[in-house]
Design an enzyme around this catalytic site. Sequence first.
Site, PDB file in Angstrom:
ATOM      1  N   SER A   1     146.548  14.297  26.754  1.00 50.51           N
ATOM      2  CA  SER A   1     147.416  14.753  27.842  1.00 50.51           C
ATOM      3  C   SER A   1     148.852  14.866  27.357  1.00 50.51           C
ATOM      4  O   SER A   1     149.267  14.168  26.421  1.00 50.51           O
ATOM      5  CB  SER A   1     147.353  13.758  29.011  1.00 50.51           C
ATOM      6  OG  SER A   1     148.296  14.078  30.013  1.00 50.51           O
TER       7      SER A   1
ATOM      8  N   TYR B   1     147.221   5.084  31.820  1.00 54.85           N
ATOM      9  CA  TYR B   1     146.767   6.445  31.523  1.00 54.85           C
ATOM     10  C   TYR B   1     147.509   7.045  30.329  1.00 54.85           C
ATOM     11  O   TYR B   1     146.892   7.488  29.349  1.00 54.85           O
ATOM     12  CB  TYR B   1     146.932   7.334  32.756  1.00 54.85           C
ATOM     13  CG  TYR B   1     146.382   8.715  32.568  1.00 54.85           C
ATOM     14  CD1 TYR B   1     145.006   8.949  32.650  1.00 54.85           C
ATOM     15  CD2 TYR B   1     147.222   9.798  32.290  1.00 54.85           C
ATOM     16  CE1 TYR B   1     144.489  10.215  32.466  1.00 54.85           C
ATOM     17  CE2 TYR B   1     146.712  11.068  32.103  1.00 54.85           C
ATOM     18  CZ  TYR B   1     145.348  11.274  32.194  1.00 54.85           C
ATOM     19  OH  TYR B   1     144.835  12.541  31.994  1.00 54.85           O
TER      20      TYR B   1
END
Length: 268
Positions: A142, A156
């Site tokens: 990401s 995350y």
Amino acid sequence: MPAHRPLSLVTGASAGIGAAFARELAARGHDLVLVARRAERLHALAGELRERYGACAHVIPADLADPASPRRLADELQAQRLAVDWLVNNAGYGVPGTFEASQWQVHADSLQVLVTAPTELAWRLLPGMRERGYGRIVNVASLAGHVPGSAGHTLYAASKAFLIKFSQSLALENRDLGVHVCALCPGFTWSEFHDVTGTRELVGKLPRFMWQDAEAVVREGIEAVERGEAVHVTGRVNRAIKALAKLAPDRLALWLSARESKRYRQLD
């Protein structure tokens, strides 16, 4: 390319980027192994891939939060004599709220899915790729792994940063053996991700130019791994954000992260 139809294993294939990977690879002549928790969705997707592209699509339901799942998955592949040419580690999700707001088991499960499972699957499938002299590993990371951490969804970005560094090292170790490894780093992508985390209303306020659809992310990712890129950030906007984050002093970058994260992170 192998002489046979390439076989691609996609985790988190039931929706979003995972399903888009399955469709794009099938359109390019690949057979598929579809892995996710939701068996009904996998079987529906497998039927679509067979009908539209003539692909052979194997369905293996698995919950990668179970530490035994990667080994069982590898054993099932061996039992069915399925040699994986492409591994797409896509399964993942975010845990909304601050770190102390969730029980430890919730965090442990997320780390298992985001970090341990993709790492173990790569470890189990890489030897076959090296032996055959061909392989592709795509670790869906990401943009969050490139920019300063934010309050909320605490693990995350850290997990995605791990995948980026892991992919770089693995790419260097295998680049002369016909195996390409790439950390694919999308930003905001139209998918079920934000519905699962309960942040759809928050992120829906972000401007449309910050979003990509899953199909565009996947096309960029496949082209990047074939070029031998170890890390690829999708979209010009996301690449600009990454560049600015690297140039900004740490204190400024963290201040901006704190300000902007309130727009798309759940903090309770």
